[in-house]
Design a protein around this motif. Structure first.
Motif, PDB file in Angstrom:
ATOM      1  N   THR A   1       0.857  -1.190   0.000  1.00  0.00           N
ATOM      2  CA  THR A   1       0.000   0.000   0.000  1.00  0.00           C
ATOM      3  C   THR A   1       0.893   1.240   0.000  1.00  0.00           C
ATOM      4  O   THR A   1       1.136   1.851   1.039  1.00  0.00           O
ATOM      5  CB  THR A   1      -0.928   0.018   1.231  1.00  0.00           C
ATOM      6  OG1 THR A   1      -1.622  -1.225   1.317  1.00  0.00           O
ATOM      7  CG2 THR A   1      -1.946   1.150   1.133  1.00  0.00           C
ATOM      8  N   PRO A   2       1.408   1.617  -1.182  1.00  0.00           N
ATOM      9  CA  PRO A   2       2.310   2.765  -1.217  1.00  0.00           C
ATOM     10  C   PRO A   2       1.649   4.083  -0.836  1.00  0.00           C
ATOM     11  O   PRO A   2       2.335   5.021  -0.426  1.00  0.00           O
ATOM     12  CB  PRO A   2       2.804   2.793  -2.664  1.00  0.00           C
ATOM     13  CG  PRO A   2       1.816   1.986  -3.435  1.00  0.00           C
ATOM     14  CD  PRO A   2       1.285   0.967  -2.500  1.00  0.00           C
ATOM     15  N   VAL A   3       0.317   4.167  -0.966  1.00  0.00           N
ATOM     16  CA  VAL A   3      -0.398   5.392  -0.623  1.00  0.00           C
ATOM     17  C   VAL A   3      -1.463   5.066   0.421  1.00  0.00           C
ATOM     18  O   VAL A   3      -2.416   4.323   0.138  1.00  0.00           O
ATOM     19  CB  VAL A   3      -1.060   6.029  -1.858  1.00  0.00           C
ATOM     20  CG1 VAL A   3      -1.808   7.303  -1.458  1.00  0.00           C
ATOM     21  CG2 VAL A   3      -0.025   6.339  -2.936  1.00  0.00           C
ATOM     22  N   ALA A   4      -1.295   5.588   1.629  1.00  0.00           N
ATOM     23  CA  ALA A   4      -2.324   5.543   2.670  1.00  0.00           C
ATOM     24  C   ALA A   4      -2.594   6.982   3.074  1.00  0.00           C
ATOM     25  O   ALA A   4      -1.681   7.692   3.513  1.00  0.00           O
ATOM     26  CB  ALA A   4      -1.872   4.709   3.858  1.00  0.00           C
ATOM     27  N   PHE A   5      -3.825   7.422   2.959  1.00  0.00           N
ATOM     28  CA  PHE A   5      -4.143   8.856   2.961  1.00  0.00           C
ATOM     29  C   PHE A   5      -5.413   9.118   3.759  1.00  0.00           C
ATOM     30  O   PHE A   5      -6.379   8.351   3.693  1.00  0.00           O
ATOM     31  CB  PHE A   5      -4.339   9.298   1.508  1.00  0.00           C
ATOM     32  CG  PHE A   5      -4.983  10.641   1.314  1.00  0.00           C
ATOM     33  CD1 PHE A   5      -4.200  11.772   1.131  1.00  0.00           C
ATOM     34  CD2 PHE A   5      -6.366  10.769   1.290  1.00  0.00           C
ATOM     35  CE1 PHE A   5      -4.795  13.017   0.927  1.00  0.00           C
ATOM     36  CE2 PHE A   5      -6.964  12.007   1.090  1.00  0.00           C
ATOM     37  CZ  PHE A   5      -6.174  13.137   0.914  1.00  0.00           C
ATOM     38  N   GLY A   6      -5.412  10.222   4.494  1.00  0.00           N
ATOM     39  CA  GLY A   6      -6.622  10.694   5.153  1.00  0.00           C
ATOM     40  C   GLY A   6      -6.701  12.207   5.053  1.00  0.00           C
ATOM     41  O   GLY A   6      -5.670  12.890   4.980  1.00  0.00           O
ATOM     42  N   ALA A   7      -7.921  12.742   5.058  1.00  0.00           N
ATOM     43  CA  ALA A   7      -8.072  14.204   4.973  1.00  0.00           C
ATOM     44  C   ALA A   7      -9.415  14.642   5.516  1.00  0.00           C
ATOM     45  O   ALA A   7     -10.437  13.975   5.293  1.00  0.00           O
ATOM     46  CB  ALA A   7      -7.933  14.675   3.527  1.00  0.00           C
ATOM     47  N   ASN A   8      -9.405  15.764   6.205  1.00  0.00           N
ATOM     48  CA  ASN A   8     -10.627  16.467   6.592  1.00  0.00           C
ATOM     49  C   ASN A   8     -10.830  17.657   5.671  1.00  0.00           C
ATOM     50  O   ASN A   8      -9.874  18.381   5.360  1.00  0.00           O
ATOM     51  CB  ASN A   8     -10.536  16.983   8.029  1.00  0.00           C
ATOM     52  CG  ASN A   8     -10.688  15.892   9.061  1.00  0.00           C
ATOM     53  OD1 ASN A   8     -10.997  14.741   8.740  1.00  0.00           O
ATOM     54  ND2 ASN A   8     -10.456  16.239  10.316  1.00  0.00           N
ATOM     55  N   ARG A   9     -12.078  17.863   5.270  1.00  0.00           N
ATOM     56  CA  ARG A   9     -12.425  19.056   4.495  1.00  0.00           C
ATOM     57  C   ARG A   9     -13.180  20.021   5.402  1.00  0.00           C
ATOM     58  O   ARG A   9     -14.225  19.686   5.957  1.00  0.00           O
ATOM     59  CB  ARG A   9     -13.310  18.702   3.307  1.00  0.00           C
ATOM     60  CG  ARG A   9     -13.635  19.924   2.442  1.00  0.00           C
ATOM     61  CD  ARG A   9     -14.891  19.733   1.633  1.00  0.00           C
ATOM     62  NE  ARG A   9     -15.097  20.852   0.713  1.00  0.00           N
ATOM     63  CZ  ARG A   9     -16.287  21.195   0.224  1.00  0.00           C
ATOM     64  NH1 ARG A   9     -17.370  20.518   0.571  1.00  0.00           N
ATOM     65  NH2 ARG A   9     -16.410  22.212  -0.605  1.00  0.00           N
ATOM     66  N   ASP A  10     -12.663  21.215   5.555  1.00  0.00           N
ATOM     67  CA  ASP A  10     -13.312  22.261   6.339  1.00  0.00           C
ATOM     68  C   ASP A  10     -13.843  23.316   5.383  1.00  0.00           C
ATOM     69  O   ASP A  10     -13.108  23.812   4.529  1.00  0.00           O
ATOM     70  CB  ASP A  10     -12.327  22.885   7.325  1.00  0.00           C
ATOM     71  CG  ASP A  10     -11.688  21.854   8.241  1.00  0.00           C
ATOM     72  OD1 ASP A  10     -12.322  20.805   8.465  1.00  0.00           O
ATOM     73  OD2 ASP A  10     -10.574  22.101   8.723  1.00  0.00           O
ATOM     74  N   GLU A  11     -15.119  23.660   5.540  1.00  0.00           N
ATOM     75  CA  GLU A  11     -15.771  24.531   4.559  1.00  0.00           C
ATOM     76  C   GLU A  11     -17.009  25.156   5.201  1.00  0.00           C
ATOM     77  O   GLU A  11     -17.452  24.753   6.281  1.00  0.00           O
ATOM     78  CB  GLU A  11     -16.154  23.686   3.327  1.00  0.00           C
ATOM     79  CG  GLU A  11     -16.723  24.422   2.142  1.00  0.00           C
ATOM     80  CD  GLU A  11     -15.906  25.598   1.698  1.00  0.00           C
ATOM     81  OE1 GLU A  11     -16.213  26.719   2.177  1.00  0.00           O
ATOM     82  OE2 GLU A  11     -14.952  25.427   0.904  1.00  0.00           O
TER      83      GLU A  11
ATOM     84  N   THR B   1      -6.743   4.245   0.267  1.00  0.00           N
ATOM     85  CA  THR B   1      -5.528   3.457   0.067  1.00  0.00           C
ATOM     86  C   THR B   1      -5.398   3.138  -1.416  1.00  0.00           C
ATOM     87  O   THR B   1      -6.391   2.838  -2.088  1.00  0.00           O
ATOM     88  CB  THR B   1      -5.534   2.141   0.867  1.00  0.00           C
ATOM     89  OG1 THR B   1      -6.598   1.293   0.411  1.00  0.00           O
ATOM     90  CG2 THR B   1      -5.688   2.400   2.356  1.00  0.00           C
ATOM     91  N   LEU B   2      -4.170   3.222  -1.924  1.00  0.00           N
ATOM     92  CA  LEU B   2      -3.860   2.851  -3.298  1.00  0.00           C
ATOM     93  C   LEU B   2      -2.690   1.888  -3.283  1.00  0.00           C
ATOM     94  O   LEU B   2      -1.693   2.131  -2.603  1.00  0.00           O
ATOM     95  CB  LEU B   2      -3.506   4.083  -4.126  1.00  0.00           C
ATOM     96  CG  LEU B   2      -4.580   5.170  -4.251  1.00  0.00           C
ATOM     97  CD1 LEU B   2      -4.046   6.342  -5.071  1.00  0.00           C
ATOM     98  CD2 LEU B   2      -5.851   4.622  -4.867  1.00  0.00           C
ATOM     99  N   GLY B   3      -2.827   0.822  -4.034  1.00  0.00           N
ATOM    100  CA  GLY B   3      -1.783  -0.192  -4.083  1.00  0.00           C
ATOM    101  C   GLY B   3      -2.365  -1.477  -4.613  1.00  0.00           C
ATOM    102  O   GLY B   3      -3.096  -1.474  -5.614  1.00  0.00           O
TER     103      GLY B   3
END
Length: 245
Positions: A14-24, A219-221
């Motif tokens: 899993t070369p890409v493990a990612f998390g994000a919050n969007r504030d708006e 996740t990307l992989g």
């Protein structure tokens, strides 16, 4: 405020493990993630107001995500920043997408942004405050917030106290998310999800008419997964997004 956390080239499958919050703004209309045709097949939410997006990935395994960048410059905002993310999905790799962003900021002026472009081979952070800075990220854990990333922050003069506080929160979050011995991508991402919903880290925001609207885990992989919380992650469960790409 928006927050990105990334573990890149840390986990073998899993070369890409990612998390994000969007504030708006709470009243800004948006659509949840689904498959779209934006120069390629894409899984992404959409901003109904400006027709761009803030996060997603394409069939080639390119992930793109953007945060606002707090700047002192008075920028023209001739074009929505979310359209840069949408444009990135028309590229087959992160480096090509980054080159396109470099050209785009020559042709139009945008509000300040931090734009992450990542695939299994490259991770690039483009920081725009009226001038473009391009960082190639090394393998490891990274945290991006409105004032910068990974300890390299530029605190705007018009909001110094909140900027310093955000930088300190980002440093604490990055320290907390360093990979533990024997940890796999799924466990790390679950831990990241808990952290970005934990008010002690200051990145899940509740305000008057503004706050954390949603949160994404990708996740990307060997496998590609997308989980989406359609609300602040402190109180909204993540649900899987159907994907065939």
């Amino acid at each position: 405020m928006c927050t990105i956390v990334l573990a890149w080239q840390v986990f073998p499958d899993t070369p890409v493990a990612f998390g994000a919050n969007r504030d708006e703004r709470l009243d800004r209309p948006s659509e949840p993630p689904r498959e779209r045709q934006w120069g390629a097949r894409v899984i992404a939410p959409a901003d109904e107001e400006a027709e761009g997006t803030w996060v997603g990935y394409n069939e080639h395994g390119v992930l793109a995500a953007i945060t606002n960048r707090w700047v002192d410059a008075d920028l023209a905002a001739e074009r929505s920043r979310g359209l840069l993310v949408r444009d990135a999905f028309g590229h087959q790799n992160a480096e090509s997408a980054a080159q396109a962003v470099e050209q785009a900021v020559r042709e139009a002026e945008y509000d300040g942004f931090n734009l992450l472009l990542v695939d299994e081979d490259a991770a690039v952070l483009l920081e725009w405050d009226g001038q473009l800075a391009v960082r190639t990220l090394e393998p490891g854990v990274h945290v991006v917030v409105n004032v910068g990333a990974d300890g390299d922050y530029r605190i705007p003069g018009h909001r110094p106290e909140v900027g310093e506080r955000q930088a300190a929160n980002a440093d604490r979050l990055r320290d907390h998310l360093q990979v533990e011995p024997g940890e796999d991508a799924e466990t790390w991402l679950d831990r990241a999800a808990d952290a970005i919903g934990d008010h002690d880290f200051g990145v899940c925001v509740h305000g008057d008419g503004f706050g954390t609207r949603s949160s994404s885990l990708v996740t990307l992989g060997a496998d590609r997964t997308y989980r989406f919380a359609d609300g602040p992650p402190c109180e909204t469960p993540y649900r899987p997004v159907e994907s065939h790409i």
